[in-house]
Design a protein around this motif. Sequence first.
Motif, PDB file in Angstrom:
ATOM      1  N   ASP A 183      10.853   3.151  58.098  1.00  0.00           N
ATOM      2  CA  ASP A 183      12.104   3.063  57.337  1.00  0.00           C
ATOM      3  C   ASP A 183      13.174   3.991  57.917  1.00  0.00           C
ATOM      4  O   ASP A 183      14.355   3.840  57.624  1.00  0.00           O
ATOM      5  CB  ASP A 183      11.837   3.416  55.872  1.00  0.00           C
ATOM      6  CG  ASP A 183      12.958   2.960  54.946  1.00  0.00           C
ATOM      7  OD1 ASP A 183      13.025   1.752  54.674  1.00  0.00           O
ATOM      8  OD2 ASP A 183      13.769   3.800  54.529  1.00  0.00           O
ATOM      9  N   ASP A 184      12.771   4.946  58.716  1.00  0.00           N
ATOM     10  CA  ASP A 184      13.661   5.930  59.339  1.00  0.00           C
ATOM     11  C   ASP A 184      14.621   6.620  58.351  1.00  0.00           C
ATOM     12  O   ASP A 184      15.845   6.596  58.550  1.00  0.00           O
ATOM     13  CB  ASP A 184      14.476   5.290  60.473  1.00  0.00           C
ATOM     14  CG  ASP A 184      15.208   6.378  61.290  1.00  0.00           C
ATOM     15  OD1 ASP A 184      14.733   7.533  61.312  1.00  0.00           O
ATOM     16  OD2 ASP A 184      16.270   6.063  61.863  1.00  0.00           O
ATOM     17  N   PRO A 185      14.091   7.250  57.321  1.00  0.00           N
ATOM     18  CA  PRO A 185      14.967   7.955  56.382  1.00  0.00           C
ATOM     19  C   PRO A 185      15.632   9.173  57.027  1.00  0.00           C
ATOM     20  O   PRO A 185      16.700   9.596  56.568  1.00  0.00           O
ATOM     21  CB  PRO A 185      14.019   8.385  55.251  1.00  0.00           C
ATOM     22  CG  PRO A 185      12.673   8.483  55.897  1.00  0.00           C
ATOM     23  CD  PRO A 185      12.659   7.412  56.965  1.00  0.00           C
ATOM     24  N   VAL A 186      15.032   9.691  58.096  1.00  0.00           N
ATOM     25  CA  VAL A 186      15.601  10.880  58.750  1.00  0.00           C
ATOM     26  C   VAL A 186      16.922  10.523  59.418  1.00  0.00           C
ATOM     27  O   VAL A 186      17.926  11.236  59.304  1.00  0.00           O
ATOM     28  CB  VAL A 186      14.616  11.463  59.795  1.00  0.00           C
ATOM     29  CG1 VAL A 186      15.129  12.790  60.327  1.00  0.00           C
ATOM     30  CG2 VAL A 186      13.225  11.625  59.187  1.00  0.00           C
ATOM     31  N   GLY A 187      16.932   9.360  60.093  1.00  0.00           N
ATOM     32  CA  GLY A 187      18.133   8.930  60.792  1.00  0.00           C
ATOM     33  C   GLY A 187      19.277   8.582  59.849  1.00  0.00           C
ATOM     34  O   GLY A 187      20.430   8.504  60.264  1.00  0.00           O
ATOM     35  N   ARG A 188      18.950   8.380  58.583  1.00  0.00           N
ATOM     36  CA  ARG A 188      19.943   7.969  57.614  1.00  0.00           C
ATOM     37  C   ARG A 188      20.611   9.156  56.915  1.00  0.00           C
ATOM     38  O   ARG A 188      21.548   8.982  56.135  1.00  0.00           O
ATOM     39  CB  ARG A 188      19.261   7.081  56.569  1.00  0.00           C
ATOM     40  CG  ARG A 188      20.158   6.088  55.896  1.00  0.00           C
ATOM     41  CD  ARG A 188      19.364   5.244  54.910  1.00  0.00           C
ATOM     42  NE  ARG A 188      18.379   4.410  55.584  1.00  0.00           N
ATOM     43  CZ  ARG A 188      17.078   4.410  55.308  1.00  0.00           C
ATOM     44  NH1 ARG A 188      16.591   5.185  54.367  1.00  0.00           N
ATOM     45  NH2 ARG A 188      16.278   3.622  55.971  1.00  0.00           N
ATOM     46  N   ALA A 189      20.098  10.351  57.174  1.00  0.00           N
ATOM     47  CA  ALA A 189      20.588  11.527  56.448  1.00  0.00           C
ATOM     48  C   ALA A 189      21.971  11.952  56.931  1.00  0.00           C
ATOM     49  O   ALA A 189      22.295  11.843  58.111  1.00  0.00           O
ATOM     50  CB  ALA A 189      19.602  12.677  56.619  1.00  0.00           C
ATOM     51  N   ASP A 190      22.804  12.426  56.008  1.00  0.00           N
ATOM     52  CA  ASP A 190      24.089  13.012  56.373  1.00  0.00           C
ATOM     53  C   ASP A 190      23.891  14.413  56.929  1.00  0.00           C
ATOM     54  O   ASP A 190      24.685  14.893  57.728  1.00  0.00           O
ATOM     55  CB  ASP A 190      25.012  13.075  55.148  1.00  0.00           C
ATOM     56  CG  ASP A 190      25.393  11.689  54.662  1.00  0.00           C
ATOM     57  OD1 ASP A 190      25.944  10.928  55.474  1.00  0.00           O
ATOM     58  OD2 ASP A 190      25.104  11.359  53.500  1.00  0.00           O
ATOM     59  N   VAL A 191      22.845  15.064  56.479  1.00  0.00           N
ATOM     60  CA  VAL A 191      22.583  16.421  56.939  1.00  0.00           C
ATOM     61  C   VAL A 191      21.074  16.681  56.889  1.00  0.00           C
ATOM     62  O   VAL A 191      20.367  16.174  56.020  1.00  0.00           O
ATOM     63  CB  VAL A 191      23.357  17.456  56.071  1.00  0.00           C
ATOM     64  CG1 VAL A 191      22.956  17.382  54.610  1.00  0.00           C
ATOM     65  CG2 VAL A 191      23.166  18.870  56.600  1.00  0.00           C
ATOM     66  N   ARG A 192      20.592  17.435  57.900  1.00  0.00           N
ATOM     67  CA  ARG A 192      19.179  17.838  57.899  1.00  0.00           C
ATOM     68  C   ARG A 192      19.120  19.349  57.731  1.00  0.00           C
ATOM     69  O   ARG A 192      19.825  20.081  58.421  1.00  0.00           O
ATOM     70  CB  ARG A 192      18.506  17.448  59.221  1.00  0.00           C
ATOM     71  CG  ARG A 192      18.271  15.966  59.342  1.00  0.00           C
ATOM     72  CD  ARG A 192      17.805  15.588  60.724  1.00  0.00           C
ATOM     73  NE  ARG A 192      16.476  16.126  61.043  1.00  0.00           N
ATOM     74  CZ  ARG A 192      15.824  15.844  62.171  1.00  0.00           C
ATOM     75  NH1 ARG A 192      16.375  15.058  63.064  1.00  0.00           N
ATOM     76  NH2 ARG A 192      14.643  16.356  62.392  1.00  0.00           N
ATOM     77  N   VAL A 193      18.245  19.785  56.833  1.00  0.00           N
ATOM     78  CA  VAL A 193      18.111  21.230  56.604  1.00  0.00           C
ATOM     79  C   VAL A 193      16.636  21.613  56.667  1.00  0.00           C
ATOM     80  O   VAL A 193      15.761  20.779  56.448  1.00  0.00           O
ATOM     81  CB  VAL A 193      18.692  21.646  55.236  1.00  0.00           C
ATOM     82  CG1 VAL A 193      20.174  21.299  55.152  1.00  0.00           C
ATOM     83  CG2 VAL A 193      17.932  20.985  54.096  1.00  0.00           C
ATOM     84  N   PHE A 194      16.380  22.894  56.962  1.00  0.00           N
ATOM     85  CA  PHE A 194      15.002  23.383  56.918  1.00  0.00           C
ATOM     86  C   PHE A 194      14.605  23.616  55.469  1.00  0.00           C
ATOM     87  O   PHE A 194      15.431  24.033  54.658  1.00  0.00           O
ATOM     88  CB  PHE A 194      14.872  24.711  57.692  1.00  0.00           C
ATOM     89  CG  PHE A 194      15.088  24.548  59.167  1.00  0.00           C
ATOM     90  CD1 PHE A 194      14.409  23.568  59.883  1.00  0.00           C
ATOM     91  CD2 PHE A 194      15.974  25.374  59.845  1.00  0.00           C
ATOM     92  CE1 PHE A 194      14.617  23.413  61.255  1.00  0.00           C
ATOM     93  CE2 PHE A 194      16.177  25.225  61.205  1.00  0.00           C
ATOM     94  CZ  PHE A 194      15.510  24.244  61.907  1.00  0.00           C
ATOM     95  N   GLY A 195      13.336  23.358  55.179  1.00  0.00           N
ATOM     96  CA  GLY A 195      12.853  23.598  53.825  1.00  0.00           C
ATOM     97  C   GLY A 195      12.852  25.089  53.517  1.00  0.00           C
ATOM     98  O   GLY A 195      12.464  25.905  54.349  1.00  0.00           O
ATOM     99  N   LEU A 196      13.297  25.431  52.339  1.00  0.00           N
ATOM    100  CA  LEU A 196      13.303  26.826  51.924  1.00  0.00           C
ATOM    101  C   LEU A 196      11.902  27.198  51.447  1.00  0.00           C
ATOM    102  O   LEU A 196      11.191  26.364  50.928  1.00  0.00           O
ATOM    103  CB  LEU A 196      14.287  27.031  50.765  1.00  0.00           C
ATOM    104  CG  LEU A 196      15.732  26.642  51.029  1.00  0.00           C
ATOM    105  CD1 LEU A 196      16.500  26.585  49.722  1.00  0.00           C
ATOM    106  CD2 LEU A 196      16.371  27.628  51.990  1.00  0.00           C
ATOM    107  N   PRO A 197      11.519  28.455  51.612  1.00  0.00           N
ATOM    108  CA  PRO A 197      10.265  28.874  51.007  1.00  0.00           C
ATOM    109  C   PRO A 197      10.359  28.725  49.476  1.00  0.00           C
ATOM    110  O   PRO A 197      11.445  28.794  48.904  1.00  0.00           O
ATOM    111  CB  PRO A 197      10.125  30.345  51.407  1.00  0.00           C
ATOM    112  CG  PRO A 197      11.383  30.738  52.063  1.00  0.00           C
ATOM    113  CD  PRO A 197      12.225  29.542  52.280  1.00  0.00           C
TER     114      PRO A 197
END
Lengths: 199, 186
Positions: A183-197
Amino acid sequence: VSQSTGRTSALELLERIRRARRDESGPILVAVAGAGAAGKSTLARAIQQLAPNEVTVIEFDDFYRPSFSQLPDGELGARFEWRRLREQVLEPLRAGRAGHYQRYDWDKDEMGAWVNVPAHGIAIVEGIYSSRTELSHFYDFVIWVDTPADLRLRRGIERDGVAARERWLKEWIPDEEAFIAQDDPVGRADVRVFGLPAN
Amino acid sequence: LARQLSDELDIPAEFICSNLYELPQALEAEFDVVFTSYGVLPWLPDLVEWGKIIARFLAPGGYFYIAEQHPLSSVFSECGTELVASETYFDVGPIKETSDGYYADRSAILRNKTSYEWQHPLSDIINALIRAGLRVEFLHEFPFSLSQHLPSMVKGEDGWWHVPGREDLPFLFSLKASRQDHPLLA
């Protein structure tokens, strides 16, 4: 897709969300997606804490399919009722009406309480399948939370208990991997962030 | 009898005899309509499981329908010409009944004269469906009965049984509910 630095703060995200408003009426619709235990909920709650009266968080976990309900054959992410999210939440909100949805009760494995979503402010839908192709057009802004797989599994078992380990390994992770690949949800993102602890 | 009717009318049907609670092991299918008929609920000890089984067998976009004796009607019995509220409205667990005869044939001699029934208030019936994730579309209540539920009942020209002068009490109800998730409507 704008590739962010990853270390985007919750405040920065909140400001970007506010600027993403598409309609004058109704809430701004936001998806916070990412693989299991990536820190989606933590991020969504962090944004909500900055503007508690403005932000509503809707968890895709509330749309898990009870075991007495049959799975549609061969559908990606079929363990979650994404059509119910669409009908009870996304469609009404997009039309400027309040959402109204029934939560899945994980302890009893049955349907539980009904919850209202106001038709104003910001509504964040949090879950790996929240931005899936069939739903993506509803959103003004889509965030993908990136966290390495080994860290996610460790966090997931810490959160859900050792008893859930088998379900993580045999059901949830394979489902998620198939979904991300197809489904490639990553490519659809407006922004990618690292997960917070978590804390 | 059911098979004979099916043959006579040339409407093909499959009949499965199973304990309701074991049906998920006996049948693998989904249906557009699931129906619970008159007189079923008093035999069921667990309505929450009943609700889950309905949801399990309802096809996407399908409907559930029930027409059944109103739980309030079980409360009343006749004392002379008066109706008195003599029985519980709420679920008090299994209620033991001992009788000769049977509703299908009142003169039948039964080998096993003891049966157990459950009294389920309307709230338990509706909450079982809510807990199964079904959406209630309507609930109707009727001041008449399918059969002669009380001795003073008379059959009206409409075919239903009425207590003369008492159109102020419900004896039947009907309810329609639907499934929330509609995979075929994607």
